[in-house]
Enzyme design. Structure first.
Site, short mmCIF file in Angstrom:
data_model
loop_
_atom_site.label_atom_id
_atom_site.label_comp_id
_atom_site.label_asym_id
_atom_site.label_seq_id
_atom_site.Cartn_x
_atom_site.Cartn_y
_atom_site.Cartn_z
N LYS A 101 0.85 -1.21 0.00
CA LYS A 101 0.00 0.00 0.00
C LYS A 101 0.87 1.24 0.00
O LYS A 101 2.02 1.21 0.46
CB LYS A 101 -0.94 0.03 1.21
CG LYS A 101 -0.26 0.13 2.60
CD LYS A 101 -0.08 1.54 3.12
CE LYS A 101 0.71 1.57 4.42
NZ LYS A 101 1.68 2.54 4.63
N ASP A 111 -2.32 -1.83 9.98
CA ASP A 111 -2.50 -1.80 8.52
C ASP A 111 -3.11 -3.09 7.97
O ASP A 111 -3.45 -3.16 6.79
CB ASP A 111 -1.13 -1.62 7.83
CG ASP A 111 -0.60 -0.20 7.96
OD1 ASP A 111 -1.42 0.72 8.14
OD2 ASP A 111 0.62 -0.03 7.89
O1 C5P Z 1 0.01 -1.17 14.39
P1 C5P Z 1 1.43 -1.38 14.04
O2 C5P Z 1 2.08 -2.45 14.87
O3 C5P Z 1 1.68 -1.59 12.59
O4 C5P Z 1 2.16 -0.03 14.41
C1 C5P Z 1 3.56 0.06 14.50
C2 C5P Z 1 3.93 1.20 15.40
O5 C5P Z 1 3.55 2.43 14.78
C3 C5P Z 1 3.23 1.21 16.74
O6 C5P Z 1 3.97 0.45 17.66
C4 C5P Z 1 3.22 2.69 17.09
O7 C5P Z 1 4.48 3.06 17.61
C5 C5P Z 1 3.08 3.35 15.75
N1 C5P Z 1 1.68 3.71 15.43
C6 C5P Z 1 1.07 4.75 16.11
N2 C5P Z 1 -0.22 5.07 15.82
C7 C5P Z 1 -0.91 4.41 14.85
C8 C5P Z 1 -0.29 3.35 14.15
C9 C5P Z 1 1.01 3.03 14.46
O8 C5P Z 1 1.68 5.37 16.98
N3 C5P Z 1 -2.15 4.75 14.60
#
Ligand code: C5P
Length: 315
Positions: free
Chosen positions: A11, A137
């Protein structure tokens, strides 16, 4: 029980705005996400032993629980105490640590593939709910196309497809940006701006409209607004404010993309991939050739992809 082969598209973010902190440590976001044809391919097959085995010949892809795809299989075992073990083979085409959701796409494919392999009959909504437990995601990677993503990024509303557009992506292979680092930096440097005026941010959250971007993209796809800057004006990524100053190489690459075309340039997600939109294959190839001529560095990878309508798909 049979084996499955799936494609897992990457994406890009056409828009990423951070509108607030969340009590769970994440950030409240407004994003517009778009699937592209640059995709990993995954092969899943049942194993007679009660195990998860993951193979990938890319040196930067771990084969244990630190890989999101492995954790997706673990989650399926935990929830459905599977009748077989699972072997996962990842043919990695999406650059790693790139801001293109490659790891999330693989995890999404594992959820969808195991659902089929074990004949669980989960709905798209149920798969997305499982995906959201693993990463913000993943629900989008299952759904695909173009979507407005709110909340952590997991609250999706599909947007009409503009699937005739092309995208040129540039990433230094040896460079990757940590997503938690990028968000933490943003919070430290700019958190006061949204904290001071949270009411205004909340309002923006409710009233955000993707209309201008959609209109500009549709016109670009029809070839009626080349170079008039409307798409550029609508593309936005708050994380550029922290990532670009920390990675001058990425900043320079972005500037080069910007100089070359009039259709819009942006960093995707937490980077370091930058991309430019193009209205045709020919325009995309011209941008690719010019970027490669300007930066004759073997470490720089440049890819051409198309917008696509699908998320994870069985092939
Ligand atoms: O959700 P995911 O594990 O892919 O997110 C990776 C990191 O990105 C999280 O640990 C966080 O630090 C940051 N993040 C965030 N806010 C979001 C999505 C991701 O702070 N909405």
């Amino acid at each position: 029980m049979r084996a499955y082969s799936l494609i897992a598209p990457a994406k890009i973010n056409l828009y990423l705005e951070i509108v607030g902190d969340r009590p769970d440590g994440y950030h409240e976001l407004i994003m517009i996400l778009q699937s592209i044809s640059l995709a990993d391919r995954l092969y899943l097959r049942p194993l007679s032993v009660d195990k998860i085995r993951l193979h990938c010949d890319h040196p930067k892809v771990p084969r244990d629980h630190t890989n999101l795809a492995y954790r997706a299989a673990e989650l399926m075992f935990q929830k459905f105490s599977g009748p077989t073990g699972v072997e996962i083979i990842i043919d990695k085409q999406i650059p790693v640590g790139a801001g293109l959701a490659g790891g999330s796409a693989d995890a999404a494919a594992v959820l969808a593939g195991i659902d089929l392999m074990w004949d669980l009959g989960l709905t798209q909504g149920e798969l997305q709910e499982l995906g959201a437990q693993l990463g913000s995601d993943i629900p989008f990677c299952l759904q695909g196309g173009m979507a407005l993503a709110l909340g952590r990024g997991e609250v999706l509303s599909p947007l009409p497809d503009v699937d005739r557009l092309f995208v040129v992506l540039g990433k230094y292979r040896s460079l990757s940006v940590s997503t938690p680092w990028a968000y933490n930096q943003y919070r430290t440097q700019f958190g006061h701006t949204y904290r001071q005026d949270q009411a205004a941010r909340d309002m923006r959250h409710q009233q955000f409209s993707s209309g201008a971007l959609l209109k500009a993209l549709t016109q670009l796809a029809k070839g009626t607004n080349q170079g008039d800057g409307k798409v550029s004006q609508s593309l936005h990524n708050d994380l550029e404010q922290v990532v670009l100053p920390a990675y001058p190489q990425v900043q320079q690459l972005r500037e080069q993309f910007q100089r070359l075309e009039g259709s819009g340039t942006l960093m995707s997600g937490s980077g370091p991939t930058v991309f430019a939109l193009a209205e045709s294959q020919l325009a995309a190839e011209r941008i690719r050739d010019a970027v490669q001529a300007a930066f004759p560095d073997p470490d720089l990878g440049v890819w051409i992809a198309r917008f696509c309508r699908n998320g994870v798909q069985v092939v």
